[in-house]
Design an enzyme around this catalytic site. Structure first.
Site, mmCIF file in Angstrom:
data_model
loop_
_atom_site.group_PDB
_atom_site.id
_atom_site.type_symbol
_atom_site.label_atom_id
_atom_site.label_comp_id
_atom_site.label_asym_id
_atom_site.label_seq_id
_atom_site.Cartn_x
_atom_site.Cartn_y
_atom_site.Cartn_z
ATOM 1 N N PHE B 268 -0.370 22.261 -1.231
ATOM 2 C CA PHE B 268 -1.105 23.488 -1.545
ATOM 3 C C PHE B 268 -2.525 23.247 -2.028
ATOM 4 O O PHE B 268 -3.031 23.984 -2.864
ATOM 5 C CB PHE B 268 -0.342 24.338 -2.572
ATOM 6 C CG PHE B 268 1.031 24.724 -2.106
ATOM 7 C CD1 PHE B 268 1.193 25.658 -1.097
ATOM 8 C CD2 PHE B 268 2.157 24.124 -2.646
ATOM 9 C CE1 PHE B 268 2.463 26.008 -0.645
ATOM 10 C CE2 PHE B 268 3.433 24.468 -2.202
ATOM 11 C CZ PHE B 268 3.581 25.409 -1.205
ATOM 12 N N THR B 303 1.329 15.594 2.988
ATOM 13 C CA THR B 303 1.176 15.753 4.440
ATOM 14 C C THR B 303 -0.100 16.536 4.694
ATOM 15 O O THR B 303 -0.621 17.215 3.811
ATOM 16 C CB THR B 303 2.351 16.529 5.057
ATOM 17 O OG1 THR B 303 2.485 17.782 4.391
ATOM 18 C CG2 THR B 303 3.651 15.760 4.982
#
Lengths: 240, 561
Positions: B268, B303
């Site tokens: 995020f 990621t």
């Protein structure tokens, strides 16, 4: 469907650019912008086909350019046209002309471009909108368009698939003995394809030339049923 | 990472635009204009001619590349890649086997400037200030750098430091900004983060879709057992306190091959669109790293959809289209040339009722009493994969059960989502032995559809974890029994997702997904997800491609939210 009708100025500029030698020396960024604007103004606001495969660099670059134009201008077709005319003007086009004044310069520039263009592009990364945010996190993905066997370029079915109403009209003029209800290798008539893909103007044209609406496709659907499934209400009305 | 988010775009644009350059010699666009702007010129014969012209130009451009210009790609490299692509992908390459030949490979490598990148001369996508900047940052970080040999053994890059040697103060921010830790239990602060992400988080390359994590989802994803509020790091504008950047980490026990690491999962990272030039991303990464270090955590898993130094694995997204009409309308997928929408709908129809829900099979929603058994089954199954998370029972309860939303679990719950539901978890209970033999789960992550008049939201389900006892039977894989069982389980997941009005069901080439994605009619996506480890070296883990020690997918057992 394009509601906006490009002005005569636009047609003139497009004709001019189709032969302009000055184009040879502009960067691909500009060419792609022109391409995007042209398709936006003459075909549809955003691409009406899927994104080409990752191995089709040229196709993808063009598709992206067109798509970017669509998201940049939205419904402001006049702004898009003005931008097109602005670039054309910068490349030597003058209102009311369709050809270059001096055609002699055309060949000299092109020899440098093969090498020159590439360097150009590598340095031009600051052009154009940058949108994607984030970085860490997962990725938005969509189904990638695999390149498929294309229909014969310029065939009636290919023109219909592209929604190229002018092209279809021209094709029918040039080939008056065309069988309007011819099945392609997948078993579709031109009317099936136009009704499925939502090319209202092409449906209108095909019907006016007497295309048969009762023919069923390999799945036993008529053109009307295909349009109903695809929720192309205007075509449904035409076919009822 | 704003800079890297941009980098992604730069890669895309440059690769494509440059390809156009090598193919066009300046007249590609003209040809196009001629064809459609001047109808009188677009007879079939003219089109044919211009096609031919294009081809010969492309051929000439390729010859020029081959001739050993400054960017030429050595023949050996082309041969290696060509063989690798053919061996590993065969006919499944986008564009068909014909799309892969020496020319396309050479061109692709050319566009990527792979050689220079490997030599460390440029960042991905060529030379420019941003790339060098991004690179400069990653060069200072304990990660394997581009151009290094693939590691052969596992271990940290930088030794852990005693707490007194760690930096105690936050990193400096540009003036007008200040650090804040976000309390996601506070509805107002949760809403602030939700609003930042909704407007500014990850979009696809065409900016047609942008993730829209729900507030419930964020709370579920970021507050697992043992979470640290300090790891939810935000940047606020000093004057009006508005949140303009965010990054989050959660703790986890991560097994990478034979090592178990106390690590964090970083996710995020988001920076307001108007602040993308401030280079906040590196400082956010450094700050969340510092916060992790202060808790004694020196490794992280993360990621990204962009290539950074240096992935431990790469997975490709696959999509099972459910609501075909809508997906075509929003250009998520297009109708193949040889099909109509009506046919596409018929071909992609899923059954109306899950097969295993019949009493003789025993499938039902996961319940609290199942947690110990599910945790044990999960643990055993995940041993199949090179990298996986160890979940305690408490964590299993959180990840599989706590996001089920408000409302009772009833017999027909599979037909309608509950309010606030973010995760769907099902088990199969053997009707005779009452043992849990299988489970599967998926979560909801919608995306905003940008600029479509008819649809605002793409409802996407993402496959999460699953397991089946069948995997432990002798010869289950060779005989195809494992594949068959997974098709039954995930096939039912598709039915439930379809009934719950999801438009598409997504999965990555990880775990055992490769066994069923083709037969369950998933289509390849244009997105890749790169897996990274911070401060940990390990040889490549099998994702979209197999490695020496594992088949496709089997390196990765971690689903990132």
């Amino acid at each position: 469907m394009v509601e906006y009708r490009p002005s005569p100025s636009f047609d003139g500029a497009a004709k001019y650019l189709s032969n302009a030698s000055s184009l040879a020396s502009v960067s691909n960024t500009v060419k792609l912008e022109l391409y995007g604007l042209f398709k936006y103004l003459t075909v549809s606001h955003i691409p009406n086909t899927g994104k080409p495969s990752i191995f089709d660099f040229t196709g993808r670059a063009k598709w992206d350019a067109w798509n970017t134009t669509g998201s940049t201008y939205g419904d402001r077709a006049e702004d898009a046209e003005n931008r097109y005319l602005e670039i054309a003007t910068s490349l030597g086009w003058k209102e009311g002309t369709t050809t270059e004044p001096e055609p002699e310069a055309s060949t000299s520039a092109s020899s440098n471009t093969a090498a020159g263009d590439e360097d150009d592009i590598w340095d031009k990364d600051t052009d154009g909108p940058k949108r994607s945010g984030g970085g860490f996190g997962v990725k938005v993905s969509m189904v990638s368009q695999e390149t498929e066997e294309m229909r014969e370029v310029g065939s009636l079915h290919a023109l219909v698939l592209d929604g190229d109403v002018a092209g279809v009209e021209k094709h029918l003029q040039d080939h008056p003995d065309t069988n309007l209800n011819e099945l392609d290798e997948h078993g579709y008539t031109p009317l099936h394809i136009a009704s499925d893909r939502g090319h209202t103007k092409v449906v209108e044209l095909l019907l006016s030339k007497g295309a048969d609406k009762a023919i069923k496709d390999p799945d036993e659907f008529t053109a009307l049923e295909l349009a109903e499934v695809a929720e192309h209400d205007d075509i449904v009305t035409l076919l009822r | 990472m704003a800079a890297n988010g941009k980098q992604k775009e730069i890669i895309g644009e440059q690769v494509e635009a440059t390809a156009d350059a090598s193919d066009s010699e300046g007249s590609e666009t003209e040809t196009e204009h001629q064809d459609s702007s001047v109808p009188s010129a677009s007879t079939p014969s003219t089109s044919g001619k211009s096609k031919k012209k294009k081809r010969s130009k492309a051929a000439r451009a390729l010859n020029a590349l081959r001739g050993g210009g400054k960017d030429s790609v050595p023949q050996e490299v082309v041969d290696v890649v060509l063989n690798k692509v053919r061996n590993e992908h065969g006919d499944s390459v986008p564009g068909g086997p014909d799309a892969v030949n020496e020319e396309t490979i050479r061109l692709a490598l050319q566009q990527m400037k792979l050689k220079e990148m490997l030599q460390g001369k440029t960042g991905i996508g060529g030379k420019n200030a941003k790339d060098v900047g991004a690179h400069k940052f990653w060069n200072t970080q304990p990660v394997p750098h581009f151009g290094e040999e693939e590691p052969t053994t596992d271990g940290w890059v930088e030794a852990p430091k005693p707490i007194e040697e760690l930096r105690q103060d936050p990193y400096p921010l540009p003036k007008d900004f200040e650090w804040a830790s976000v309390d996601l239990s506070n509805p107002n602060q949760l809403k602030e983060v939700y609003e930042l992400l909704s407007a500014n988080y990850v979009e696809d390359d065409q900016a047609a879709f942008r993730f829209q994590y729900s507030a419930e989802f964020l709370k579920w994803a970021l507050q697992p057992p043992g979470y640290h509020p300090e790891w939810h790091v935000a940047v606020r504008v000093a004057s009006n306190k508005k949140i303009v950047a965010f990054i989050a980490a959660v703790p986890l026990q991560l097994r990478v091959r034979d090592n178990i690491l106390n690590a964090s999962e970083v996710n995020f990272l988001c920076i307001h669109k108007k602040l993308r030039s401030k280079r906040l991303a590196p400082v956010l990464i450094k700050e969340v790293t510092r916060q992790c270090n202060l808790k004694g955590v020196f490794q992280a898993l993360y990621t990204a959809g962009v290539l950074l130094p240096t992935p431990v694995s790469t997975c490709r997204y696959y999509h099972r289209c459910l609501n075909i009409s809508k997906l075509v309308n929003i250009h998520f997928v297009s109708v193949p040339q040889n099909q109509t929408l009506a046919r596409m709908i018929r071909l992609n129809k899923v059954p109306e009722k899950p097969r295993l829900i019949e009493p003789q099979y025993g499938m039902r929603e996961l319940e609290d009493k199942d947690v110990p058994e599910v945790a044990a089954l999960y643990e055993r199954y995940m041993k199949r994969f090179g990298m996986a998370i160890h979940f305690t029972e408490e964590e299993v309860r959180h990840h599989f059960l706590s996001g089920r939303g408000n409302g009772p679990s009833v017999k027909d719950s599979w037909k309608t989502p509950r309010e606030g539901q973010v995760v769907w978890s099902y088990v199969v209970e053997n009707p005779r032995t009452h043992k849990i033999t299988d489970f599967f789960s998926f979560y909801s992550l919608p995306s905003t559809v940008i600029g479509n008049t008819k649809h605002n939201i793409l409802n996407a389900a993402y496959l999460m974890y699953y397991a089946t006892e069948v995997a432990f039977e002798d010869g289950a894989e060779e005989s195809g029994r494992l594949k068959k069982r997974l098709e039954e389980l995930i096939g039912d997941a598709l039915v439930i997702a379809d009934q719950s009005k999801f438009d598409v069901f997504n999965a990555l080439t990880l775990m055992d997904n490769n066994l069923f994605i083709t037969d369950l009619k998933f289509g390849g996506g244009d997105g890749m997800l790169y897996y990274y480890l911070y401060n940990w070296r390990t040889p490549l883990l099998a994702g979209v491609t197999a490695t020496g020690d594992a088949p496709v997918g089997r390196g990765i057992g971690v689903v990132m939210l």
